[in-house]
Design a protein around this motif. Structure first.
Motif, mmCIF file in Angstrom:
data_model
loop_
_atom_site.group_PDB
_atom_site.id
_atom_site.type_symbol
_atom_site.label_atom_id
_atom_site.label_comp_id
_atom_site.label_asym_id
_atom_site.label_seq_id
_atom_site.Cartn_x
_atom_site.Cartn_y
_atom_site.Cartn_z
ATOM 1 N N LEU A 221 0.829 -1.196 0.000
ATOM 2 C CA LEU A 221 0.000 0.000 0.000
ATOM 3 C C LEU A 221 0.867 1.251 0.000
ATOM 4 N N GLU A 222 0.792 2.011 -1.056
ATOM 5 C CA GLU A 222 1.544 3.254 -1.153
ATOM 6 C C GLU A 222 1.045 4.249 -0.098
ATOM 7 N N GLY A 223 1.959 4.838 0.621
ATOM 8 C CA GLY A 223 1.601 5.817 1.631
ATOM 9 C C GLY A 223 1.165 5.226 2.963
ATOM 10 N N PHE A 224 1.200 3.900 3.086
ATOM 11 C CA PHE A 224 0.805 3.272 4.343
ATOM 12 C C PHE A 224 1.836 3.587 5.428
ATOM 13 N N LYS A 225 1.338 3.937 6.609
ATOM 14 C CA LYS A 225 2.210 4.240 7.742
ATOM 15 C C LYS A 225 1.963 3.236 8.865
ATOM 16 N N LYS A 226 3.041 2.838 9.509
ATOM 17 C CA LYS A 226 2.905 1.930 10.643
ATOM 18 C C LYS A 226 2.126 2.639 11.752
ATOM 19 N N PRO A 227 1.034 2.059 12.227
ATOM 20 C CA PRO A 227 0.183 2.745 13.216
ATOM 21 C C PRO A 227 0.936 3.082 14.503
ATOM 22 N N LYS A 228 0.646 4.251 15.046
ATOM 23 C CA LYS A 228 1.252 4.665 16.311
ATOM 24 C C LYS A 228 0.798 3.770 17.454
ATOM 25 N N SER A 229 -0.396 3.192 17.317
ATOM 26 C CA SER A 229 -0.951 2.347 18.373
ATOM 27 C C SER A 229 -0.400 0.922 18.349
ATOM 28 N N LEU A 230 0.507 0.623 17.426
ATOM 29 C CA LEU A 230 1.038 -0.739 17.292
ATOM 30 C C LEU A 230 1.724 -1.199 18.574
ATOM 31 N N GLU A 231 2.533 -0.332 19.164
ATOM 32 C CA GLU A 231 3.254 -0.706 20.380
ATOM 33 C C GLU A 231 2.302 -0.915 21.548
ATOM 34 N N ILE A 232 1.240 -0.128 21.613
ATOM 35 C CA ILE A 232 0.233 -0.310 22.669
ATOM 36 C C ILE A 232 -0.437 -1.666 22.500
ATOM 37 N N LEU A 233 -0.778 -2.019 21.264
ATOM 38 C CA LEU A 233 -1.403 -3.299 20.979
ATOM 39 C C LEU A 233 -0.485 -4.441 21.395
ATOM 40 N N LYS A 234 0.787 -4.348 21.037
ATOM 41 C CA LYS A 234 1.741 -5.399 21.391
ATOM 42 C C LYS A 234 1.847 -5.544 22.905
ATOM 43 N N SER A 235 1.824 -4.429 23.611
ATOM 44 C CA SER A 235 1.935 -4.458 25.071
ATOM 45 C C SER A 235 0.724 -5.122 25.710
ATOM 46 N N VAL A 236 -0.462 -4.790 25.217
ATOM 47 C CA VAL A 236 -1.694 -5.344 25.789
ATOM 48 C C VAL A 236 -1.793 -6.845 25.564
ATOM 49 N N PHE A 237 -1.291 -7.323 24.415
ATOM 50 C CA PHE A 237 -1.417 -8.745 24.085
ATOM 51 C C PHE A 237 -0.129 -9.539 24.299
ATOM 52 N N SER A 238 0.819 -8.959 24.996
ATOM 53 C CA SER A 238 2.079 -9.674 25.269
ATOM 54 C C SER A 238 1.926 -10.621 26.458
#
Length: 238
Positions: A221-238
Motif C-alpha cells: 500500500l503506497e503511503g501506508f504508515k505503521k500505526p502509532k498504536s502498534l506498540e500499545i497493541l503489542k503491550s496489551v497482548f504480550s
C-alpha cells in the motif's frame, strides 16, 4: 449533494479550540472527511464529539462535496451500538489499532458495498465475543481480499512466503517468511472469526504474525504508515 449513508469512524482530530475534523468510511461514497465546527462547545447540540470514537458506526446525512474537499454533517445517529468495545481494554486497543490501519489503507471516495459490509459485520462480531486475542490478525489478513493483495494459496506447501509477490515460493529472498513464523502465518489462511479462538498462538507467535502482516501492508500500500498504536497493541497482548 445531500446524501444519507451508513458510516464508520476512522480518525478524528481536534481543530482549533472548539471543532473536530473526522474521517469516515461511508457505505455509499467511500472515504469522506468532515468538518465539525463548534462541536466541542455545543453541549446541547445533536452532533456530539462522543459519536466520533474509533470504529463508531453511524447513520449520517451529509453534504458531500467534490473529491478531496471537507464535507459537513447535517444529522446523525448511532446505527449499531457497541456494548463492550469502548469499555474492554483489549477490544478498545484493537479498535484504535484497526481504525489507524483503515485510515492509512483506504483512500477511495467511491462505493464498495462488500468492503463496508465486511467492516460492519467484523466490528459487531468483535463487540459480541470474548475470545478476541487473535481477532486483529485474521481481520488484517482477510482485509487484504478487499484491498487486492490476499495471498495466493496455490503453492501453500512451499517453504517460503514472498511478502512482495504475495505467494508461496521455493526461493528465499529478503522479503520471504520461513520457518516457524511461516507455520504460524499459515494457521490464519482460509478460516473465519468463529474458529479464531482455536488458533493456538502464544504471545510470541501473535507478535510475529502481527509484524508479518504489518510489513505485508507496508509493501503493498503506497503511503501506508505503521500505526502509532502498534506498540500499545503489542503491550496489551504480550
Amino acid at each position: 449533494m445531500i446524501e444519507t449513508t451508513k458510516a464508520i469512524v476512522l480518525n478524528t482530530i481536534k481543530y482549533g479550540d472548539t471543532s473536530l475534523i473526522t474521517t469516515c468510511y461511508t457505505q455509499k461514497s467511500g472515504v469522506k472527511t468532515y468538518m465539525l465546527r463548534g462541536v466541542l462547545k455545543a453541549k446541547k447540540a445533536k452532533i456530539k464529539s462522543a459519536y466520533f470514537q474509533p470504529l463508531m458506526q453511524l447513520n449520517l446525512t451529509a453534504n458531500h462535496n467534490n473529491k478531496g474537499n471537507l464535507n459537513s454533517i447535517r444529522d446523525l445517529e448511532v446505527s449499531n451500538f457497541y456494548n463492550a468495545i469502548y469499555t474492554d481494554i483489549k477490544k478498545q486497543t484493537i479498535a484504535l489499532f484497526l481504525a489507524e490501519i483503515l485510515y492509512y489503507s483506504i483512500r477511495e471516495e467511491e462505493q464498495n458495498s462488500t468492503l463496508f459490509q465486511y467492516l460492519e459485520s467484523s466490528f459487531l462480531w468483535l463487540d459480541a465475543h470474548d475470545n478476541i486475542s487473535n481477532f486483529h490478525l485474521l481481520f488484517l489478513l482477510n482485509l487484504t481480499k478487499y484491498l487486492g493483495f490476499y495471498p495466493e494459496t496455490g503453492n501453500v506447501e512451499n517453504s517460503y512466503f514472498d511478502l512482495l509477490e504475495g505467494r508461496f515460493t521455493k526461493h528465499h529472498n529478503y522479503n520471504t517468511v520461513t520457518g516457524d513464523n511461516l507455520v504460524q502465518f499459515k494457521k490464519l489462511l482460509g478460516i473465519n472469526f468463529d474458529v479464531i479462538h482455536q488458533v493456538n498462538f502464544n504471545a510470541e507467535n501473535r507478535q510475529a504474525v502481527l509484524s508479518i502482516l504489518v510489513q505485508y501492508y507496508e509493501l503493498h500500500l503506497e503511503g501506508f504508515k505503521k500505526p502509532k498504536s502498534l506498540e500499545i497493541l503489542k503491550s496489551v497482548f504480550s
